[in-house]
Motif scaffolding. Structure first.
Motif, short mmCIF file in Angstrom:
data_model
loop_
_atom_site.label_atom_id
_atom_site.label_comp_id
_atom_site.label_asym_id
_atom_site.label_seq_id
_atom_site.Cartn_x
_atom_site.Cartn_y
_atom_site.Cartn_z
N GLU A 183 61.49 -33.66 -8.48
CA GLU A 183 61.90 -35.06 -8.58
C GLU A 183 63.22 -35.30 -7.86
OE1 GLU A 183 62.84 -38.36 -12.10
OE2 GLU A 183 62.11 -36.34 -12.59
N GLU A 184 64.20 -34.41 -8.08
CA GLU A 184 65.49 -34.57 -7.41
C GLU A 184 65.35 -34.34 -5.91
OE1 GLU A 184 68.28 -35.59 -8.64
OE2 GLU A 184 67.48 -35.79 -10.66
N GLY A 224 62.34 -40.47 10.45
CA GLY A 224 61.98 -39.12 10.01
C GLY A 224 60.87 -39.15 8.97
N SER A 225 60.03 -38.14 9.03
CA SER A 225 58.99 -37.94 8.01
C SER A 225 59.31 -36.63 7.28
CB SER A 225 57.61 -37.86 8.65
OG SER A 225 57.30 -39.06 9.35
N VAL A 226 59.17 -36.64 5.96
CA VAL A 226 59.58 -35.50 5.15
C VAL A 226 58.43 -35.09 4.23
CG1 VAL A 226 61.25 -34.60 3.49
CG2 VAL A 226 61.97 -36.27 5.20
N GLY A 227 58.17 -33.79 4.19
CA GLY A 227 57.24 -33.21 3.23
C GLY A 227 58.00 -32.37 2.22
N VAL A 228 57.69 -32.52 0.94
CA VAL A 228 58.43 -31.87 -0.14
C VAL A 228 57.47 -31.05 -0.98
CG1 VAL A 228 60.05 -32.21 -2.05
CG2 VAL A 228 59.93 -33.89 -0.19
N THR A 229 57.89 -29.84 -1.34
CA THR A 229 57.13 -29.02 -2.28
C THR A 229 58.10 -28.25 -3.14
OG1 THR A 229 55.39 -27.35 -2.50
CG2 THR A 229 56.99 -27.00 -0.75
N GLU A 230 57.69 -27.95 -4.35
CA GLU A 230 58.51 -27.15 -5.26
C GLU A 230 58.13 -25.69 -5.14
OE1 GLU A 230 60.23 -27.48 -9.81
OE2 GLU A 230 58.29 -28.37 -9.33
N VAL A 256 50.40 -28.68 -10.23
CA VAL A 256 50.25 -28.50 -8.79
C VAL A 256 50.58 -29.78 -8.04
CG1 VAL A 256 48.64 -27.92 -6.92
CG2 VAL A 256 48.55 -26.68 -9.09
N LEU A 257 50.05 -30.90 -8.49
CA LEU A 257 50.20 -32.16 -7.78
C LEU A 257 51.50 -32.87 -8.12
CD1 LEU A 257 46.57 -33.53 -8.14
CD2 LEU A 257 47.52 -32.13 -6.32
N GLY A 258 52.22 -32.40 -9.12
CA GLY A 258 53.47 -33.05 -9.50
C GLY A 258 53.22 -34.28 -10.36
#
Length: 922
Positions: free
Chosen positions: A560-561, A597-603, A690-692
């Motif tokens: 989330e952060e 910019g395009s950003v992809g986020v994963t934990e 998995v999907l958040g």
């Protein structure tokens, strides 16, 4: 440290000793109060207790290996003989201190050889041997005890008269004295792991001596006091024997500590016995008693034996001193030929010894640093490195020892690397650095030995090579190799509960910059982006360049952060502009490039390797590109496009309900006139592993389709009312709103479910507001109206949620028992710039007032919306401008800190208003 090979199983040592103590006290009181019972009762109690302990010891031996069990069996046999002897004395009625020997003494005397055999077995089973020093210690003890007997026996015989029994007055004291000497020799001869057991055995024999001496004195002068002394000392014999058994680790016990051939305790005990004997004789001389010839001879022999033992002791000391000096010489020679510097620290962190190699003598000498605290010689900026070197729990993640700067005698600083640390003791808090204490070792020795190496030249080369290997040449950011290493470390921390997330950023519109403005402009743009990223992220986040126009950010926080940080990065990159006229590039003069910019986020998941984490982030980045660029997508969105998000959620929904992956958050509802928070709306959230975070609009519809909405809302009702009851216990004047689905109404169990939740939590019904969507009016059958009426009669408040989104019928609105209208956020979104929309909202507010209903405006996110609603006399508002949904734990602080000035719009800046417009509360 000893390692017992035969662990005791269930031996109740504490319980046995406590029972013996209680029995001894009780029997002593009985002997003093009713001495006429002593002839039969006292030996009977001693016999019973001894036999019980012996039986327990024999049973305990069945759980142990044969060698260890032999010791327990020997104790059991000795206990049986003691018990038999006292049993015979009880039957004959002679008490614990008989005046003459008899049949019982056969069993009691037989315990002596059993005890001697037990001691011999203890010494031989561990490979111990009797040294000459131990023999001399034993001789000192024997002669000293002989002096005691020479003083005691005449006294005991004299008081008993010419008919004194020699076994009771002389034999038993002599036997017990011999056993004390045997115990002393045993203590010196056993291996260190079994020395505690031998010490208890020696105490056992000492208590037996007290028992026999008391019995000898009672032959001539019977007394209840002597009976008490005899029985108390006897119980001490049994208790010490049990403690010796429980402390014995067995003959196979190993030790990693140093073996001491001649323990100091043996010397101390022997010398103490000898000097006490001499003092007794001297005391007799002072009192006017002339010693007998045999006493004088015995004392002379005692002096000779003590003198011989002193000579042996002096020879041992001289030999050990020579050995220590020789070992130190060997050590110094070895160290002088070894690494640059070796330092020995004491338990206070001071340097007690130092040795420098010949190549380092120009910078250090032992005189420079010995006697000083090592911390005082280390550079202030390198104190943490010193702490890491002295911390036994620290590990070198990069495989290299800590490096710090040490001041030499000429004031210069030399870089040293600790190649090895031998931890032999801890450093106390006196060595605290920067508020932290030196760690304390558990080894229990005398200090630390540090081996240091001068790495001044090598270190500078290593740092330069490290900079070249792990740094991007253009932007100065860490490169892919450094990022991979950091990801591996973060993955390890994630396994320990420290969350981390990865952001992958790709510039949109970078290729036209290179093609039109040239590569110099492209490089300038990359440098700008690197600077923006450094300024945007937090101190603990790592920014790296993977190559081309692709960057990565490793965030030490939750998904989330990390997503919020990605949103800020995307917003900030909209203001980046490349330099179009680098090196006179006039061809691009006046051209405006659209950069985003395009950003992809994963934990980070500890179960995934580093390559899998990067692959998941790359999937999220591609999902952001597919969604139209200039946006943020998480790994859950990538899985949505690759695997079918809805099918995945439908499959996981039932398990999520069983595993309680849902949580309840609460959004405040504020009264404008009251100037405070009047209520809370309970909102359910799903954190998919998995999907958040899954939006409520998405999983609520799935739950309705799959028939899971009723159990889901039952869980929400229980959780929300339980949480809210805690707030009411704090005297909070609030109401709680809970959304319910029309499917729950159609199931016919809403009213019982609400009643059950209220009963379980103890929450008053008047505090609960049931929020139903206006679609219920399209399905408003008589039964549904009846259920709503039942809830209304219970005292619950009925609210019509999302009013204005569907196709409401005013006729149904008049029929249903509705108390509150909640206008949908989309219904009021345009009231600032749309006069027609504002007029419609004002009409709804007036309609609610005409029908006697309170009106709540949802989705208030700007100061303008709040001002417009205040002008329309709308009394209740809800939205991110006033408070976001939050966990129950954050509500008390929020309620205490709520500022009524927010309702006047005085504190909201333009930036705050822009941030509020991004989110949605629903």
């Amino acid at each position: 440290m000893t390692v017992p090979q035969s662990p005791q199983r269930g031996w109740p040592a504490t319980a046995v000793v406590a029972a013996l103590a209680v029995t001894a006290v009780g029997l002593g009181v009985t002997q003093l109060v009713r001495p006429d019972w002593t002839p039969h009762v006292s030996p009977a109690v001693c016999s019973a207790v001894t036999l019980v302990v012996g039986v327990l010891a024999l049973r305990q031996g069945r759980w142990l290996d044969p060698l260890t069990a032999m010791t327990w069996r020997s104790f059991g046999v000795a206990a049986g003989l003691f018990g038999l002897g006292h049993l015979i004395r009880s039957v004959n009625g002679v008490g614990v201190n008989p005046a003459s020997s008899g049949l019982s003494d056969l069993a009691l005397v037989a315990t002596g050889p059993v005890a001697v055999l037990l001691c011999v077995r203890l010494v031989r089973s561990t490979g111990g041997r009797i040294r000459s020093q131990v023999v001399l210690d034993g001789a000192v003890a024997v002669v000293a005890l002989a002096v005691y007997l020479e003083l005691l026996v005449p006294f005991a015989v004299g008081t008993a008269g010419p008919a004194a029994d020699p076994l009771l007055t002389v034999g038993y004291p002599v036997i017990s004295a011999v056993l004390c000497v045997v115990g002393l020799v045993t203590f010196a001869g056993v291996s260190p792991p079994r020395r505690a057991a031998a010490a208890w055995l020696l105490f056992c024999f000492g208590s037996l001596t007290v028992t026999m001496t008391s019995g000898a004195l009672a032959v001539g002068r019977p007394s209840p006091v002597l009976d008490v002394v005899t029985t108390t000392a006897y119980f001490a014999v049994v208790a010490a024997g049990t403690m010796a058994l429980s402390a014995d680790p067995g003959p196979r016990a190993a030790t990693d500590g140093p073996a001491v051939a001649v323990p100091l305790a043996g010397v101390v005990v022997g010398y103490c016995l000898g000097f006490v004997a001499l003092l007794l004789l001297l005391g007799g001389l002072v009192a006017g008693r002339m010693p007998a010839t045999v006493e004088v001879v015995t004392v002379g022999l005692l002096v000779v034996v003590i003198f011989a033992r002193t000579l042996v002791w002096a020879a041992d000391g001289a030999r050990l001193t020579r050995q220590v000096l020789r070992t130190e010489a060997y050590f110094r020679t070895l160290v002088d030929r070894a690494a640059d510097l070796t330092v020995v620290l004491d338990d206070r962190g001071q340097v007690t010894w130092a040795a420098a190699a010949a190549s380092a003598t120009s910078s250090w000498s032992a005189r420079d640093i010995e006697g000083r605290t090592l911390r005082d010689l280390v550079h202030d900026d390198d104190r943490y490195e010193l702490y890491r070197a002295l911390d036994p729990a620290s590990d070198d993640a990069d495989g290299r020892g800590p490096v710090f700067r040490l001041r030499g005698r000429d004031g210069s600083w030399r870089q040293l690397e600790i190649t090895r640390t031998t931890s032999s003791a801890g450093l106390p808090d006196a060595g605290a650095t920067a508020g932290r204490a030196y760690p304390r070792s558990e080894s229990g020795s005398d200090g630390l030995v540090l081996h240091l190496r001068d790495v001044a030249g090598r270190r500078s080369t290593e740092l330069e090579l490290e900079r070249l290997a792990y740094t991007d040449y253009l932007t100065g950011l860490p490169n892919r190799a450094r990022l991979m290493a950091a990801l591996a470390t973060a993955r390890t921390r994630a396994a320990n509960g420290q969350p981390a997330s990865l952001l992958l950023l790709d510039l949109d519109g970078f290729k036209p910059v290179n093609d039109i403005a040239g590569h110099e402009a492209g490089d300038h743009l990359l440098v700008q982006v690197a600077a923006r990223l450094r300024a945007t992220v937090r101190d603990g986040d790592l920014v790296g360049r993977l190559g081309g126009d692709e960057f990565a950010v490793l965030v030490g926080d939750s998904l989330e952060e990390a997503t919020a940080l990605a949103e800020r990065i995307v917003a900030d990159l909209r203001t980046v502009r490349p330099l179009a006229d680098v090196d006179g590039g006039a061809v691009a003069a006046g051209v405006v490039f659209d950069i985003s910019g395009s950003v992809g986020v994963t934990e980070l998941d500890p179960a995934d390797d580093v390559s899998t984490t990067i692959r998941r982030a790359d999937l999220a980045l591609r999902a952001a590109k597919t969604a139209g660029k200039n946006c943020v997508r998480t790994a859950g969105h990538a899985i949505d496009s690759a695997m079918g998000r809805r099918a995945r959620l439908a499959r996981d929904l039932r398990a999520a309900l069983e595993q309680e992956q849902f949580r309840v958050v609460y959004q405040p509802v504020v009264g404008i006139a009251e100037g405070r928070v009047l209520g809370l709306e309970a909102l359910v959230r799903w954190e998919h592993p998995v999907l958040g975070a899954v939006p409520p609009d998405e999983f609520i519809s799935l739950a309705e389709d799959d028939g899971l909405i009723v159990p889901l809302q039952q869980w929400v009702l229980r959780r929300a009312t339980a949480d809210f009851a805690g707030l009411l216990a704090e005297d909070r004047d609030l109401k709680l709103g809970v959304n319910v689905s029309v499917r729950h109404l159609q199931a016919g169990c809403l009213a019982p479910d609400v009643a059950q939740a209220l009963a379980d939590s103890g929450m008053p019904p008047t505090r609960l507001m049931i929020e139903v969507t206006e679609s219920v009016m399209l399905d408003a059958e008589d039964r549904l109206e009846s259920d709503l009426a039942t809830l209304h009669e219970m005292g619950c408040i009925i609210s019509l949620d999302d009013f204005g989104r569907g196709y409401s019928s005013l006729a149904y609105l008049a029929r249903l028992p509705v108390d509150v209208l909640k206008m949908d956020r989309e219904f009021i979104a345009g009231i600032e710039g749309d006069p027609r929309g504002a007029t419609l909202v004002a009409a709804v507010v007036e309609l609610g007032g005409a029908l006697g209903m309170d009106v709540v405006a949802e989705g208030v996110e700007t100061v303008g919306q709040l001002a417009a609603l205040r002008g329309m006399q709308c009394r209740y508002v809800q939205g991110w401008l006033l408070g976001r949904p939050m966990p129950i734990g954050d509500l008390p602080a929020f309620l205490e800190a709520f500022d009524p000035a927010v309702l006047e719009g005085e504190w909201v800046s333009e930036m705050d208003a822009g941030v509020h417009l991004v989110g949605r509360a629903g």
